[in-house]
Structure formats: C-alpha cells, structure tokens
Design a protein around this motif. Structure first.
Motif, short mmCIF file in Angstrom:
data_model
loop_
_atom_site.label_atom_id
_atom_site.label_comp_id
_atom_site.label_asym_id
_atom_site.label_seq_id
_atom_site.Cartn_x
_atom_site.Cartn_y
_atom_site.Cartn_z
N ASP A 39 -9.39 12.22 1.22
CA ASP A 39 -8.27 12.71 0.44
C ASP A 39 -8.32 12.10 -0.95
OD1 ASP A 39 -5.61 13.17 -0.65
OD2 ASP A 39 -5.08 13.78 1.38
N SER A 40 -8.24 12.91 -1.96
CA SER A 40 -8.32 12.42 -3.33
C SER A 40 -7.15 11.52 -3.69
CB SER A 40 -8.40 13.60 -4.31
OG SER A 40 -7.25 14.41 -4.20
N PHE A 41 -6.00 11.68 -3.02
CA PHE A 41 -4.85 10.82 -3.30
C PHE A 41 -5.14 9.36 -2.97
CE2 PHE A 41 -1.75 14.50 -3.02
CZ PHE A 41 -1.36 14.40 -4.35
N CYS A 42 -6.02 9.09 -2.04
CA CYS A 42 -6.26 7.72 -1.61
C CYS A 42 -6.89 6.86 -2.70
CB CYS A 42 -7.14 7.70 -0.36
SG CYS A 42 -6.19 7.96 1.15
N LYS A 43 -7.46 7.48 -3.69
CA LYS A 43 -8.03 6.70 -4.78
C LYS A 43 -6.97 5.89 -5.49
CE LYS A 43 -11.88 9.81 -5.43
NZ LYS A 43 -12.47 10.86 -6.23
N GLU A 44 -5.78 6.39 -5.54
CA GLU A 44 -4.66 5.69 -6.15
C GLU A 44 -3.50 5.66 -5.16
OE1 GLU A 44 -3.64 7.03 -10.03
OE2 GLU A 44 -5.68 6.96 -10.74
N ASN A 45 -3.80 5.25 -3.93
CA ASN A 45 -2.84 5.36 -2.85
C ASN A 45 -1.53 4.64 -3.14
OD1 ASN A 45 -4.18 2.95 -2.73
ND2 ASN A 45 -4.29 2.90 -0.52
N PHE A 46 -1.59 3.45 -3.70
CA PHE A 46 -0.39 2.67 -3.98
C PHE A 46 0.53 3.43 -4.94
CE2 PHE A 46 1.80 -0.68 -6.36
CZ PHE A 46 2.40 -1.36 -5.32
N LYS A 47 -0.05 3.91 -6.04
CA LYS A 47 0.72 4.67 -7.03
C LYS A 47 1.21 5.99 -6.44
CE LYS A 47 -1.71 2.79 -11.01
NZ LYS A 47 -2.62 3.09 -12.12
N THR A 48 0.41 6.60 -5.60
CA THR A 48 0.80 7.85 -4.97
C THR A 48 1.99 7.63 -4.04
OG1 THR A 48 -1.46 8.67 -5.10
CG2 THR A 48 -0.01 9.78 -3.55
N GLY A 49 1.98 6.54 -3.29
CA GLY A 49 3.11 6.22 -2.43
C GLY A 49 4.39 6.06 -3.23
N ILE A 50 4.31 5.34 -4.34
CA ILE A 50 5.47 5.16 -5.21
C ILE A 50 5.96 6.51 -5.74
CG2 ILE A 50 6.26 4.15 -7.39
CD1 ILE A 50 5.96 2.13 -5.13
N LYS A 51 5.01 7.37 -6.11
CA LYS A 51 5.37 8.70 -6.62
C LYS A 51 6.21 9.47 -5.60
CE LYS A 51 3.14 12.99 -6.91
NZ LYS A 51 1.91 13.73 -6.84
N PHE A 52 5.77 9.45 -4.34
CA PHE A 52 6.51 10.18 -3.31
C PHE A 52 7.86 9.53 -3.00
CE2 PHE A 52 2.30 12.07 -2.39
CZ PHE A 52 2.67 13.40 -2.51
N PHE A 53 7.93 8.20 -3.07
CA PHE A 53 9.22 7.53 -2.90
C PHE A 53 10.17 7.92 -4.04
CE2 PHE A 53 7.15 3.84 -0.43
CZ PHE A 53 7.35 4.48 0.77
#
Length: 78
Positions: A39-53
C-alpha cells in the motif's frame, strides 16, 4: 484489499472508516502491517494516520479527537 474498501468508505464520509484507517496506519510500524500489505500509504504511515484522525475529528468523532490528543501529548515532557 480491505484497506482499499475502508478508504473508499472514508472518502464517502464514513467516520468509522476514517477512524479505522487512522488506527491502521498510525500503528502500522508497531503491528508490522506495512510489511504484510502493498500500500502506497504505508510510506508515510504515521502522517497518514494523523490525516485520517483529523478527518474524523473534523466530522465530530470523539475517538479521533482523543487519538489526536494522545498524539500531541506524547510530545510534551513534564
């Protein structure tokens, strides 16, 4: 792929899906999820998690607001 389905639900405004994605990506280093899925999101997983929160918080989801609070409080050293 499950994250794709959940991502589509999030795009359509499902706050439960947004929160779930936040958890999945925010904690993916700890759980080893990124090693198991492509999954391409995993490259920036931490930032992606914050985005969804943040998406969930903006929609009024108290779980997402709490998760953001925990994230930002982790930077405060008392």
């Amino acid at each position: 792929m499950v994250p794709y389905i959940i991502r589509q639900k999030s795009i359509l405004g499902d706050i439960d899906a947004s929160y779930a994605l936040g958890i999945i990506f925010y904690d993916s280093d700890v759980t080893g999820l990124c090693q198991r899925i492509d999954d391409s999101f995993c490259k920036e997983n931490f930032k992606t998690g914050i985005k969804f929160f943040k998406i969930g918080h903006a929609a009024g989801d108290p779980r997402a607001t709490y998760a953001l609070g925990e994230h930002y409080l982790s930077f405060i050293h008392i």
